[in-house]
Design a protein around this motif. Sequence first.
Motif, PDB file in Angstrom:
ATOM      1  N   GLY A   4     -18.734 -10.779 -17.908  1.00  0.00           N
ATOM      2  CA  GLY A   4     -18.380  -9.626 -17.083  1.00  0.00           C
ATOM      3  C   GLY A   4     -17.774 -10.073 -15.749  1.00  0.00           C
ATOM      4  O   GLY A   4     -16.784  -9.507 -15.282  1.00  0.00           O
ATOM      5  N   SER A   5     -18.374 -11.110 -15.147  1.00  0.00           N
ATOM      6  CA  SER A   5     -17.848 -11.636 -13.888  1.00  0.00           C
ATOM      7  C   SER A   5     -16.441 -12.192 -14.092  1.00  0.00           C
ATOM      8  O   SER A   5     -15.559 -12.001 -13.246  1.00  0.00           O
ATOM      9  N   GLY A   6     -16.252 -12.876 -15.211  1.00  0.00           N
ATOM     10  CA  GLY A   6     -14.942 -13.486 -15.492  1.00  0.00           C
ATOM     11  C   GLY A   6     -13.834 -12.455 -15.619  1.00  0.00           C
ATOM     12  O   GLY A   6     -12.716 -12.673 -15.151  1.00  0.00           O
ATOM     13  N   LEU A   7     -14.145 -11.312 -16.244  1.00  0.00           N
ATOM     14  CA  LEU A   7     -13.129 -10.258 -16.366  1.00  0.00           C
ATOM     15  C   LEU A   7     -12.700  -9.766 -14.989  1.00  0.00           C
ATOM     16  O   LEU A   7     -11.517  -9.531 -14.745  1.00  0.00           O
ATOM     17  N   GLY A  27      -7.306  -2.334 -15.165  1.00  0.00           N
ATOM     18  CA  GLY A  27      -8.147  -3.356 -15.791  1.00  0.00           C
ATOM     19  C   GLY A  27      -9.197  -3.867 -14.820  1.00  0.00           C
ATOM     20  O   GLY A  27     -10.365  -4.060 -15.180  1.00  0.00           O
ATOM     21  N   LEU A  28      -8.787  -4.048 -13.574  1.00  0.00           N
ATOM     22  CA  LEU A  28      -9.732  -4.513 -12.549  1.00  0.00           C
ATOM     23  C   LEU A  28     -10.830  -3.463 -12.324  1.00  0.00           C
ATOM     24  O   LEU A  28     -12.013  -3.800 -12.249  1.00  0.00           O
ATOM     25  N   ALA A  29     -10.420  -2.197 -12.265  1.00  0.00           N
ATOM     26  CA  ALA A  29     -11.403  -1.124 -12.056  1.00  0.00           C
ATOM     27  C   ALA A  29     -12.400  -1.077 -13.216  1.00  0.00           C
ATOM     28  O   ALA A  29     -13.618  -0.982 -12.997  1.00  0.00           O
ATOM     29  N   SER A  83      -4.805 -11.334 -11.177  1.00  0.00           N
ATOM     30  CA  SER A  83      -3.525 -10.779 -11.617  1.00  0.00           C
ATOM     31  C   SER A  83      -3.157  -9.536 -10.816  1.00  0.00           C
ATOM     32  O   SER A  83      -1.983  -9.303 -10.522  1.00  0.00           O
ATOM     33  N   GLY A  84      -4.169  -8.731 -10.470  1.00  0.00           N
ATOM     34  CA  GLY A  84      -3.915  -7.547  -9.652  1.00  0.00           C
ATOM     35  C   GLY A  84      -3.338  -7.926  -8.305  1.00  0.00           C
ATOM     36  O   GLY A  84      -2.424  -7.265  -7.796  1.00  0.00           O
ATOM     37  N   ALA A 125       2.602  -1.801 -15.180  1.00  0.00           N
ATOM     38  CA  ALA A 125       1.938  -3.001 -14.641  1.00  0.00           C
ATOM     39  C   ALA A 125       0.751  -2.603 -13.765  1.00  0.00           C
ATOM     40  O   ALA A 125      -0.327  -3.205 -13.845  1.00  0.00           O
ATOM     41  N   MET A 126       0.947  -1.577 -12.936  1.00  0.00           N
ATOM     42  CA  MET A 126      -0.139  -1.145 -12.043  1.00  0.00           C
ATOM     43  C   MET A 126      -1.327  -0.618 -12.836  1.00  0.00           C
ATOM     44  O   MET A 126      -2.481  -0.980 -12.557  1.00  0.00           O
ATOM     45  N   VAL A 127      -1.031   0.231 -13.824  1.00  0.00           N
ATOM     46  CA  VAL A 127      -2.117   0.828 -14.606  1.00  0.00           C
ATOM     47  C   VAL A 127      -2.898  -0.255 -15.342  1.00  0.00           C
ATOM     48  O   VAL A 127      -4.136  -0.280 -15.329  1.00  0.00           O
TER      49      VAL A 127
END
Lengths: 43, 517
Positions: free
Chosen positions: B262-265, A19-21, B272-273, A12-14
């Motif tokens: 790109g902003s949406g991602l 994904g955010l990174a 979610s993070g 989940a973290m990865v």
Amino acid sequence: MSAEAIVMMVVAMVVLWGGLALALLNLARSPDLPESSEVHRDL
Amino acid sequence: MSTTVHEQAEARRGAFSSRRVFVLAAIGSAVGLGNIWRFPYVAYENGGGAFVIPYLVALLTAGIPFLFLDYALGHRSRGSAPLAFARTRRATEGLGWWQVAICFMIAVYYAAVIAWALRYTFFSFDEAWGDDPEGFLFGDFLQAGDPGVDATIVPGVLVPLALVWIAVLVVMVLGVQKGIGATSVVFIPVLVIAFAALVVRSLFLPGAGEGLDALFTPDWGALGDAAVWAAAFGQIFFSLSVGFGIMITYASYVHRRTDMTGSGLVVGFANSGFELLAGIGVFAALGFMAQANGVAVGEVATDGLGLAFIAFPTIISEAPAGALIGVLFFGSLVFAGITSLISVIEVVVSAVRDKFEMTRRNAALVVTIPSALLSLVFFSTTSGVYVLDIVDHFINRFGILLVAVVSMLVLAWVVRAMPMLADHMNRNGSVRLGQWWLVLVSVVAPAALAYVLVRELIDNVQEAYEGYPGWMLGVFGWGAAAAVLVVGFVAARLRWRHPEALTIPDDRVVTEEGGQP
């Protein structure tokens, strides 16, 4: 914690933080366009 | 340099000063109370570690594609929700006003929860709840009687609620950049730091490992259960703040050539993070609570008001340096809540401004003051908690979810706007919206969300929610959901002062005469 739980936590973290990174890296490739000062007067 | 009519129009509407500010404001809207108090329990209840799979599928097939749709509508049309719909197809304006009415309704009760969290931040110092947090919440603090309507004022709620509304009013008067943008730029980093500190503190409590074990141990059998998939789509949908006007409104304030996909991602994965971070923090703390009371984690796991205002006070009382946990937890709720509250109110302010051509200050006053008064009347009284619980339950399902499904289907199958919206996003977007996106927003996402909606409809028709009296469910539940729909379509009948408002400003004119190179 059980091994199974640790694996799922890491997955989940990865996926989510990774994904955010990646999303941030992708966005950084295009310039951040500022609005002209004319536009954000918000009268 | 001559200014065009359209430039003047944009100057009047306001804008975010940069993409960074927009992204932070959008994250501020998406990250709300639900991320902290809903996600952890939903994940725990629906397969634990195995929930990662339906959750990711829902994020990638419905959440982010839907976010792109909202962005496309607002960014292309450069208008609030009603104006964006009207500029896409004149006859669909009512969908926008339906969303506006929902936002108004949500703002009225959401503010109350923030007020409670604000009060509890201070209660954390002296553990005002003593050894009975539940009795304290309903008895001493909310002074709740039997379910019903009672106009007896509770000063302990009235004062913080009034403070919340004053803060919202100030932000709304300051406008898009100096109000919403500036608040988000400060609050979101503070929220992340405060919550990360809470997570670190929780992880060092005895029992934290058992809590995480309970959250992440996968129940693979859950993947075969349709209810688990419905829960994943529901969680993603409610968490992202999509489908009821917020993201349309915020996108309309963004520079025309910004990379919106790109902003949406970034927004989707940040939301979610943060949920994952919340899950870790909450279950580490619940693990401690279970250990301290000698019970299984499943016995103490809960969500919503029970988690925030009963479980956490218990944890704060039992943990070393509990006051620190309390301030970080309730402070995070307040910060996450405020940035979401201003986003729902902005949907209303922006719509009123566009339609009635009001100044920012006047629109902010006309919208915020009645919302604040209604909020104070309904939720600073002894019956506030019941009304809040019912309105929240029904507006989420038969307001937000319903309008989202209906508007997606109308845009895809009646207006057939999706290819045009994809073209708009592709002009400057770093993620190309091809056939896959058209299929996701025209078929997959609406089908999944419609399935969630139908399940909810059946459940709520078959069984009275929480056993409340039928008249209360009729008025504050079904009645509220019907009212926002009716108000929406009545508001759409009002005439626009200037018919030219319904055409999208031509960005070529701006680019040539005064825009950025």
